[in-house]
Design an enzyme around this catalytic site. Structure first.
Site, PDB file in Angstrom:
ATOM      1  N   THR A 185       0.840  -1.185   0.000  1.00 29.12           N
ATOM      2  CA  THR A 185       0.000   0.000   0.000  1.00 29.12           C
ATOM      3  C   THR A 185       0.877   1.238   0.000  1.00 29.12           C
ATOM      4  OG1 THR A 185      -1.637   1.301   1.185  1.00 29.12           O
ATOM      5  CG2 THR A 185      -0.223  -0.081   2.544  1.00 29.12           C
ATOM      6  N   GLU A 331      -5.069  -2.994   3.585  1.00 29.24           N
ATOM      7  CA  GLU A 331      -4.825  -3.665   4.875  1.00 29.24           C
ATOM      8  C   GLU A 331      -6.011  -4.508   5.326  1.00 29.24           C
ATOM      9  OE1 GLU A 331      -4.246  -0.569   4.099  1.00 29.24           O
ATOM     10  OE2 GLU A 331      -2.460   0.245   5.069  1.00 29.24           O
ATOM     11  N   LYS A 440      -6.058  11.245  -2.552  1.00 30.42           N
ATOM     12  CA  LYS A 440      -6.400  10.081  -3.365  1.00 30.42           C
ATOM     13  C   LYS A 440      -7.014  10.548  -4.680  1.00 30.42           C
ATOM     14  CE  LYS A 440      -7.432   5.335  -2.743  1.00 30.42           C
ATOM     15  NZ  LYS A 440      -8.200   4.264  -2.130  1.00 30.42           N
ATOM     16  N   TRP A 445      -2.836   6.918  -4.692  1.00 32.75           N
ATOM     17  CA  TRP A 445      -2.397   7.843  -3.646  1.00 32.75           C
ATOM     18  C   TRP A 445      -1.305   8.797  -4.107  1.00 32.75           C
ATOM     19  CZ3 TRP A 445      -5.354   8.192   0.401  1.00 32.75           C
ATOM     20  CH2 TRP A 445      -6.048   7.076   0.864  1.00 32.75           C
TER      21      TRP A 445
HETATM   22  P1  AMP Z   1      -6.268   1.577  -0.541  1.00 29.64           P
HETATM   23  O1  AMP Z   1      -5.546   0.830   0.499  1.00 29.64           O
HETATM   24  O2  AMP Z   1      -5.373   2.206  -1.557  1.00 29.64           O
HETATM   25  O3  AMP Z   1      -7.368   0.769  -1.141  1.00 29.64           O
HETATM   26  O4  AMP Z   1      -6.966   2.817   0.142  1.00 29.64           O
HETATM   27  C1  AMP Z   1      -7.826   2.701   1.250  1.00 29.64           C
HETATM   28  C2  AMP Z   1      -8.372   4.057   1.592  1.00 29.64           C
HETATM   29  O5  AMP Z   1      -9.193   4.550   0.530  1.00 29.64           O
HETATM   30  C3  AMP Z   1      -9.248   4.127   2.811  1.00 29.64           C
HETATM   31  O6  AMP Z   1      -8.511   4.185   4.012  1.00 29.64           O
HETATM   32  C4  AMP Z   1     -10.019   5.410   2.562  1.00 29.64           C
HETATM   33  O7  AMP Z   1      -9.248   6.566   2.886  1.00 29.64           O
HETATM   34  C5  AMP Z   1     -10.223   5.377   1.057  1.00 29.64           C
HETATM   35  N1  AMP Z   1     -11.526   4.774   0.731  1.00 29.64           N
HETATM   36  C6  AMP Z   1     -11.786   3.504   0.383  1.00 29.64           C
HETATM   37  N2  AMP Z   1     -13.105   3.330   0.143  1.00 29.64           N
HETATM   38  C7  AMP Z   1     -13.698   4.529   0.374  1.00 29.64           C
HETATM   39  C8  AMP Z   1     -15.041   5.000   0.325  1.00 29.64           C
HETATM   40  N3  AMP Z   1     -16.068   4.234  -0.054  1.00 29.64           N
HETATM   41  N4  AMP Z   1     -15.258   6.302   0.649  1.00 29.64           N
HETATM   42  C9  AMP Z   1     -14.239   7.117   1.015  1.00 29.64           C
HETATM   43  N5  AMP Z   1     -12.962   6.732   1.072  1.00 29.64           N
HETATM   44  C10 AMP Z   1     -12.686   5.449   0.759  1.00 29.64           C
END
Ligand code: AMP
Length: 539
Positions: A185, A331, A440, A445
């Site tokens: 990540t 995670e 994001k 990211w």
């Molecule tokens: P990743 O590990 O790259 O999939 O990113 C995870 C992060 O994406 C989460 O901790 C959130 O900050 C953001 N995220 C994932 N799903 C959502 C959602 N439905 N609404 C808002 N933020 C989200």
């Protein structure tokens, strides 16, 4: 004598391994389709039976290359049947599937392949230019190419020969605690961090993903994951589909809205999944040509990875297409919560229903949630108090690879997500802010801290702060707030060129704001909340 029965050992201690899912797909869903769109646009049709059979041969080939128990096998592939073969073969042979995100900056990718100590890497021919950017940073023992033209660069191996020239193996018996897959990540401050998924975690995750109030995966489904198989197990869909016997449609690299819509219509897809940016584009295409695509088979779009705006829910409703929002993280394998409208809101006003549907949902079965405020106290589930969301569960990481990022795990075993939430009395979460300093954009990211450090390294810059601002298309984009040293003239071009030396183009701030001073808190931290208020207008 007492009637007490404490021991449950009378039940079979059968291990929960992905091998069961692979076997099931081979035995019971052998004729169900796996459809891949190639980079050329051609469509390749195969079945779970063939994919599983080829996976047995592939595993033999990988073992012949020296892949042993617990070795990572890196993939740089799109959503394509070969990737599914590796999803099957690598964990089932006892090795660890390490999916790489080709959209990362070469420096990050180089760091990741070295941190994971990848020695064997499988690359799609169309991604060889990306591979070239990291080639010198690690001495891979073997580079295997999935070729669509038949050309294999000198010094690399042909994936097809690896499958064709080897006899199928029988899968070894594995313990459920064994590592099955890993994914890095970049959604944390500092270096990317590895998350290692056990067989047990991914089996339980697949079962829950398939439940009716989660993604509801059945043998009647045809699923098109737009979410890449290199990102958090494509939200668990490949394994859940193989478990249930749902057909898979794998879109390859063409993810522009028309290509996605063409495939959804042509293959009568019933369920699809991806980040909001993709669906924003799809919605514009549908609005422009509402009758062009027959999407009558499509009954749900799972959207997550970033917040789903209300306008998007309304937009798809106008086309009688229903979005279900989900929240998760690398995670958390990634499923953490799903927003399904509860029965008692069936008769509620449209507005109340939309107010519910913009939320990230209720924790998935077996996932525990809580949130704590700045003082460390648990917040009430009153939809008013705000706190950082913490989670734990059978597919939630308990540590990062090599023990990095230990600060993200609490002493009592919870993972701190960096998402700031309100929780309503039903337990439905609403993300309101983020404590991690990141932007994001389109599901990927961008580190605010890295951009800030690079900006202050410029001789003209005294102070810099980067904030996320909402964006119609990308969800968020970085905005740089800069204060310059006295007597220097502001120049956006100069700063952008300076950043472009170390960042990919899509990571560069779209906007620069020059201020005389950057506001700070009593403890000397940049007051980002104030900057957000000042420079943000809702899209
Ligand atoms: P990743 O590990 O790259 O999939 O990113 C995870 C992060 O994406 C989460 O901790 C959130 O900050 C953001 N995220 C994932 N799903 C959502 C959602 N439905 N609404 C808002 N933020 C989200």
């Amino acid at each position: 004598m007492t009637g007490q029965i404490l021991n449950g050992n009378s039940m079979d201690d059968y291990p929960l391994t992905l091998t069961s899912i692979v076997d099931r797909a081979e035995r019971f869903h052998a004729n169900r389709g796996v459809i891949s769109r190639r980079p050329s646009g051609d469509v390749n049709r195969t079945t779970y039976g063939e994919v599983a059979g080829r996976a047995r041969r592939l595993a033999h080939g990988l073992a012949a290359l020296g892949v042993r128990d617990g070795d990572p096998v890196a993939t740089m592939l799109w959503n394509q049947s070969e990737h599914l073969e590796l999803y099957f073969a690598v964990p089932a042979m006892g090795a660890v599937l390490h999916t790489l995100n080709p959209r990362l900056f070469p420096e990050e990718l180089s760091y990741i392949v070295n941190d994971a100590q990848d020695n064997v890497i499988i690359v799609d021919e169309s991604l060889l230019p990306v591979f070239e950017t990291i080639r010198d940073s690690r001495e891979f023992a073997h580079v295997v190419v999935v070729s669509h033209t038949g050309d294999i660069p000198a010094g690399m191996l042909d994936y097809e020969s690896l499958v064709a020239n080897n006899e199928p193996i029988e899968w070894p018996v594995l313990g459920e605690g064994r590592a099955a897959a890993m994914c890095y990540t970049s959604g944390t401050t500092g270096r990317p961090k590895g998350v290692v998924y056990s067989h047990r975690a991914l089996v339980l995750h697949s079962l829950v993903v398939a439940l009716p109030d989660q993604f509801a995966v059945s043998a009647r489904d045809t699923i098109l994951p737009v979410v890449p198989m290199f990102h958090a197990n494509a939200w668990g869909l490949p394994y859940a589909a193989a478990l249930a016997g749902a057909q898979l449609v794998l879109p390859g690299p063409q993810l522009d809205s028309e290509s996605v819509l063409d495939l959804l219509a042509a293959e009568h897809v019933t369920m699809t999944a991806g980040v909001p940016t993709v669906w924003m584009g799809v919605l514009s295409s549908l609005d422009a040509e509402p009758d062009r695509w027959d999407l009558s088979a499509l009954n749900r779009l799972i959207v997550g990875g970033a917040a789903v705006p209300r306008s998007m829910l309304e937009g798809f409703d106008r086309h009688e297409l229903s979005i279900v929002q989900a929240w998760g993280m690398t995670e958390t394998a990634p499923l953490g919560s799903v927003c399904r409208v509860p029965e008692d809101l069936d008769q509620a006003s449209n507005s109340d229903r939309y107010n519910y549907r913009i939320r990230q949902g209720v924790a998935s079965p077996l996932v525990d949630i809580r949130a704590r405020d700045d003082e460390g106290n648990l917040i009430a589930w009153d939809d008013t108090a705000m706190g950082e969301l913490e989670v734990r569960g059978p597919w939630v990481a308990a540590s990062y690879h090599h023990g990095q990022g230990a600060a993200s795990f609490t002493a009592d075993g919870w993972f701190s997500t960096g998402d700031v939430v309100r929780i309503d009395p039903r337990g439905c979460i609403r993300i309101c802010d983020r404590s991690k300093d990141l932007v994001k954009s389109g599901g990927e990211w961008i580190s605010s801290v890295d951009l800030e450090n690079q900006l202050v390294a410029h001789p003209d810059v005294a102070q810099a702060a980067v904030i996320a601002v909402p964006d119609d298309r990308w969800g968020e984009r970085p905005l740089a707030v800069v204060s310059l040293h006295p007597d220097v003239d502001p120049s956006v071009d100069k700063l952008r060129d300076h950043l472009a030396q170390d960042f990919a183009k899509w990571q560069l701030p779209d906007r620069f704001e020059f201020v005389s001073e950057i506001p700070s808190t009593a403890t000397g931290k940049v007051k980002k909340s104030e900057l957000r208020k000042r420079f943000t207008t809702e899209p």
